[in-house]
Motif scaffolding. Structure first.
Motif, PDB file in Angstrom:
ATOM      1  N   ASP A  48       0.842  -1.200   0.000  1.00  0.00           N
ATOM      2  CA  ASP A  48       0.000   0.000   0.000  1.00  0.00           C
ATOM      3  C   ASP A  48       0.877   1.251   0.000  1.00  0.00           C
ATOM      4  N   ILE A  49       1.471   1.530  -1.161  1.00  0.00           N
ATOM      5  CA  ILE A  49       2.343   2.695  -1.322  1.00  0.00           C
ATOM      6  C   ILE A  49       2.061   3.336  -2.678  1.00  0.00           C
ATOM      7  N   ASP A  50       2.566   4.534  -2.864  1.00  0.00           N
ATOM      8  CA  ASP A  50       2.370   5.269  -4.119  1.00  0.00           C
ATOM      9  C   ASP A  50       3.662   5.406  -4.917  1.00  0.00           C
ATOM     10  N   TYR A  51       4.766   5.603  -4.194  1.00  0.00           N
ATOM     11  CA  TYR A  51       6.067   5.792  -4.827  1.00  0.00           C
ATOM     12  C   TYR A  51       7.049   4.734  -4.333  1.00  0.00           C
ATOM     13  N   ILE A  52       8.054   4.440  -5.183  1.00  0.00           N
ATOM     14  CA  ILE A  52       9.087   3.464  -4.824  1.00  0.00           C
ATOM     15  C   ILE A  52      10.459   4.116  -4.991  1.00  0.00           C
ATOM     16  N   TRP A  53      11.250   4.038  -3.931  1.00  0.00           N
ATOM     17  CA  TRP A  53      12.604   4.590  -3.902  1.00  0.00           C
ATOM     18  C   TRP A  53      13.569   3.409  -3.901  1.00  0.00           C
TER      19      TRP A  53
ATOM     20  N   SER B  69      19.683   5.319  -5.925  1.00  0.00           N
ATOM     21  CA  SER B  69      18.661   6.312  -5.604  1.00  0.00           C
ATOM     22  C   SER B  69      17.846   6.701  -6.830  1.00  0.00           C
ATOM     23  N   LEU B  70      16.944   5.805  -7.211  1.00  0.00           N
ATOM     24  CA  LEU B  70      15.991   6.035  -8.292  1.00  0.00           C
ATOM     25  C   LEU B  70      14.592   6.057  -7.691  1.00  0.00           C
ATOM     26  N   PHE B  71      13.740   6.949  -8.196  1.00  0.00           N
ATOM     27  CA  PHE B  71      12.418   7.174  -7.635  1.00  0.00           C
ATOM     28  C   PHE B  71      11.381   7.051  -8.734  1.00  0.00           C
ATOM     29  N   ILE B  72      10.381   6.179  -8.537  1.00  0.00           N
ATOM     30  CA  ILE B  72       9.352   5.982  -9.562  1.00  0.00           C
ATOM     31  C   ILE B  72       7.964   5.963  -8.924  1.00  0.00           C
ATOM     32  N   LYS B  73       6.952   6.160  -9.755  1.00  0.00           N
ATOM     33  CA  LYS B  73       5.570   5.945  -9.331  1.00  0.00           C
ATOM     34  C   LYS B  73       5.283   4.455  -9.432  1.00  0.00           C
ATOM     35  N   LYS B  74       4.658   3.901  -8.421  1.00  0.00           N
ATOM     36  CA  LYS B  74       4.349   2.472  -8.451  1.00  0.00           C
ATOM     37  C   LYS B  74       3.510   2.109  -9.669  1.00  0.00           C
ATOM     38  N   GLU B  75       2.566   2.979 -10.013  1.00  0.00           N
ATOM     39  CA  GLU B  75       1.624   2.674 -11.083  1.00  0.00           C
ATOM     40  C   GLU B  75       2.280   2.532 -12.445  1.00  0.00           C
ATOM     41  N   ILE B  76       3.466   3.116 -12.603  1.00  0.00           N
ATOM     42  CA  ILE B  76       4.107   3.057 -13.920  1.00  0.00           C
ATOM     43  C   ILE B  76       4.539   1.632 -14.266  1.00  0.00           C
ATOM     44  N   LEU B  77       4.675   0.786 -13.245  1.00  0.00           N
ATOM     45  CA  LEU B  77       5.072  -0.602 -13.472  1.00  0.00           C
ATOM     46  C   LEU B  77       4.024  -1.359 -14.289  1.00  0.00           C
ATOM     47  N   LYS B  78       2.768  -0.934 -14.199  1.00  0.00           N
ATOM     48  CA  LYS B  78       1.714  -1.569 -14.990  1.00  0.00           C
ATOM     49  C   LYS B  78       2.010  -1.453 -16.482  1.00  0.00           C
ATOM     50  N   GLU B  79       2.612  -0.336 -16.852  1.00  0.00           N
ATOM     51  CA  GLU B  79       2.848  -0.058 -18.268  1.00  0.00           C
ATOM     52  C   GLU B  79       4.209  -0.529 -18.754  1.00  0.00           C
ATOM     53  N   VAL B  80       5.250  -0.400 -17.917  1.00  0.00           N
ATOM     54  CA  VAL B  80       6.607  -0.711 -18.384  1.00  0.00           C
ATOM     55  C   VAL B  80       7.113  -2.061 -17.900  1.00  0.00           C
ATOM     56  N   GLY B  81       6.483  -2.637 -16.863  1.00  0.00           N
ATOM     57  CA  GLY B  81       6.961  -3.900 -16.333  1.00  0.00           C
ATOM     58  C   GLY B  81       8.112  -3.724 -15.359  1.00  0.00           C
ATOM     59  N   PHE B  82       8.708  -4.844 -14.973  1.00  0.00           N
ATOM     60  CA  PHE B  82       9.780  -4.870 -13.976  1.00  0.00           C
ATOM     61  C   PHE B  82      11.157  -4.924 -14.646  1.00  0.00           C
ATOM     62  N   PRO B  83      12.224  -4.615 -13.903  1.00  0.00           N
ATOM     63  CA  PRO B  83      13.578  -4.827 -14.437  1.00  0.00           C
ATOM     64  C   PRO B  83      13.773  -6.297 -14.814  1.00  0.00           C
ATOM     65  N   ILE B  84      14.649  -6.544 -15.752  1.00  0.00           N
ATOM     66  CA  ILE B  84      14.864  -7.903 -16.261  1.00  0.00           C
ATOM     67  C   ILE B  84      15.834  -8.653 -15.349  1.00  0.00           C
TER      68      ILE B  84
ATOM     69  N   PHE C 226      10.645   8.890 -14.109  1.00  0.00           N
ATOM     70  CA  PHE C 226      11.521   8.549 -12.985  1.00  0.00           C
ATOM     71  C   PHE C 226      12.311   9.779 -12.582  1.00  0.00           C
ATOM     72  N   LEU C 227      12.701   9.805 -11.333  1.00  0.00           N
ATOM     73  CA  LEU C 227      13.589  10.838 -10.801  1.00  0.00           C
ATOM     74  C   LEU C 227      14.821  10.149 -10.242  1.00  0.00           C
ATOM     75  N   SER C 228      15.977  10.735 -10.449  1.00  0.00           N
ATOM     76  CA  SER C 228      17.201  10.182  -9.877  1.00  0.00           C
ATOM     77  C   SER C 228      17.888  11.238  -9.023  1.00  0.00           C
ATOM     78  N   SER C 229      18.632  10.775  -8.051  1.00  0.00           N
ATOM     79  CA  SER C 229      19.355  11.691  -7.179  1.00  0.00           C
ATOM     80  C   SER C 229      20.678  12.126  -7.815  1.00  0.00           C
ATOM     81  N   ASN C 230      21.278  13.110  -7.211  1.00  0.00           N
ATOM     82  CA  ASN C 230      22.580  13.615  -7.600  1.00  0.00           C
ATOM     83  C   ASN C 230      23.623  12.793  -6.838  1.00  0.00           C
ATOM     84  N   VAL C 231      24.257  11.850  -7.512  1.00  0.00           N
ATOM     85  CA  VAL C 231      25.102  10.863  -6.840  1.00  0.00           C
ATOM     86  C   VAL C 231      26.546  11.355  -6.732  1.00  0.00           C
ATOM     87  N   LYS C 232      27.028  11.416  -5.504  1.00  0.00           N
ATOM     88  CA  LYS C 232      28.403  11.841  -5.223  1.00  0.00           C
ATOM     89  C   LYS C 232      29.219  10.662  -4.702  1.00  0.00           C
TER      90      LYS C 232
END
Length: 300
Positions: A85-90, A161-176, A119-125
């Motif tokens: 029961d979440i909306d976003y996945i980090w 540090s990648l940030f996505i909407k959970k619902e987008i998985l319905k359309e694009v699927g999971f990582p391989i 998707f949103l990504s962080s500034n990785v140092k």
């Protein structure tokens, strides 16, 4: 308020995992669920995290029967998160250490109605605050679209540090998961971009990637014990290049050819083994046809 779930994939990095979990628990914005996916670690990871689950009811621990690599771990973790029961996945590796406001700064842009993002990504140092060379996202030709807001439009990014909407998985699927290691995050984020959901790097969302050395991947200069993993790099990159179109496929062919010439010309050891790995991986990629899983195939 939108609910956030965080996936941390770990393998034999207990001390860094402790630091990562502590940083996630102490964000300025609460993380509602923390999914820790253990790739069958042989250190004390299991004992430590199981004790944590008794203290924190928002930590969910899953130990895989064998090491499925980063790709398998993130595939498994995203399936767990999708059912929650979440909306976003980090999403992050165990050696990713977010600043206290990393999530807050991601959410600041995530909730804006005027930005269509996939998707949103962080500034990785790296640990010395220089850019982490392994995690520099690929910029889009419209990279400056929202630069005044501190957003850089990108085509792909990594799972540091990648940030996505959970619902987008319905359309694009999971990582391989068959990718095992190397390039699963690039392929996944490019898949999102192709669906006309732009990705953005959020400059104010800073995380530290605690790699041993701040170096980009290079089979020529890497150590002998790490050479075999480059098979997956070349196999997976050929697959991704094929999917991206003829231009990128030709570019990677030329890059691969140049790498072989460098191995032959430059001073380095194990030349025959390196060339063998590059060629074997490249040709395997020509025939590599993994399937993409979608949420509707999951058991309810």
């Amino acid at each position: 308020m939108k609910r956030v779930g965080c996936i941390i994939v770990t393998f034999n990095k207990l001390e860094l995992l402790k630091e990562c979990i502590n940083a996630v628990l102490n964000q300025t914005v609460k993380v509602d669920k923390i999914f820790i996916v253990d790739n069958a670690s042989t250190d004390n990871t299991r004992d430590y995290v199981e004790q944590l689950t008794k203290k924190y009811n928002n930590i969910i621990y899953s130990r895989l029967k064998k090491n499925m690599g980063g790709a398998g771990g993130f595939n498994y973790g995203l399936k767990l998160a999708y059912k929650a029961d979440i909306d976003y996945i980090w999403i992050m590796d165990d050696d990713t250490i977010p600043k206290k406001d990393s999530l807050e700064n991601l959410l600041r842009f995530a909730i804006r109605d005027d930005i269509n993002w996939g998707f949103l990504s962080s500034n990785v140092k790296w640990i010395d605050d220089s850019p982490c060379l392994m995690n520099i996202p690929e910029p889009d030709k419209l990279w400056s679209e929202y630069i005044i807001d501190g957003l850089v439009r990108v085509v792909s990014a990594t799972f540091v540090s990648l940030f996505i909407k959970k619902e987008i998985l319905k359309e694009v699927g999971f990582p391989i998961s068959e990718f095992f290691i190397w390039g699963d995050d690039t392929e996944f984020t490019k898949r999102i971009s192709k669906k006309k959901y732009p990705g953005y790097m959020v400059s104010t969302s800073v995380v530290t990637h605690k790699m041993a050395k701040n170096i980009d991947v290079d089979i020529i200069n890497d150590t002998k014990d790490r050479l075999n993993r480059y098979y997956y790099r070349y196999r997976n990159k050929v697959y991704t290049a094929k999917k991206s179109g003829m231009k990128e496929f030709i570019q990677f062919f030329l890059h691969t050819s140049y790498t072989i010439l460098r191995i032959l010309k430059e001073k380095n050891t194990n030349k025959f083994k390196k060339i063998q790995i590059v060629i074997k991986g490249y040709f395997a990629g020509l025939f590599f046809k993994p399937s993409i899983e979608f949420p509707d195939s999951l058991d309810t």
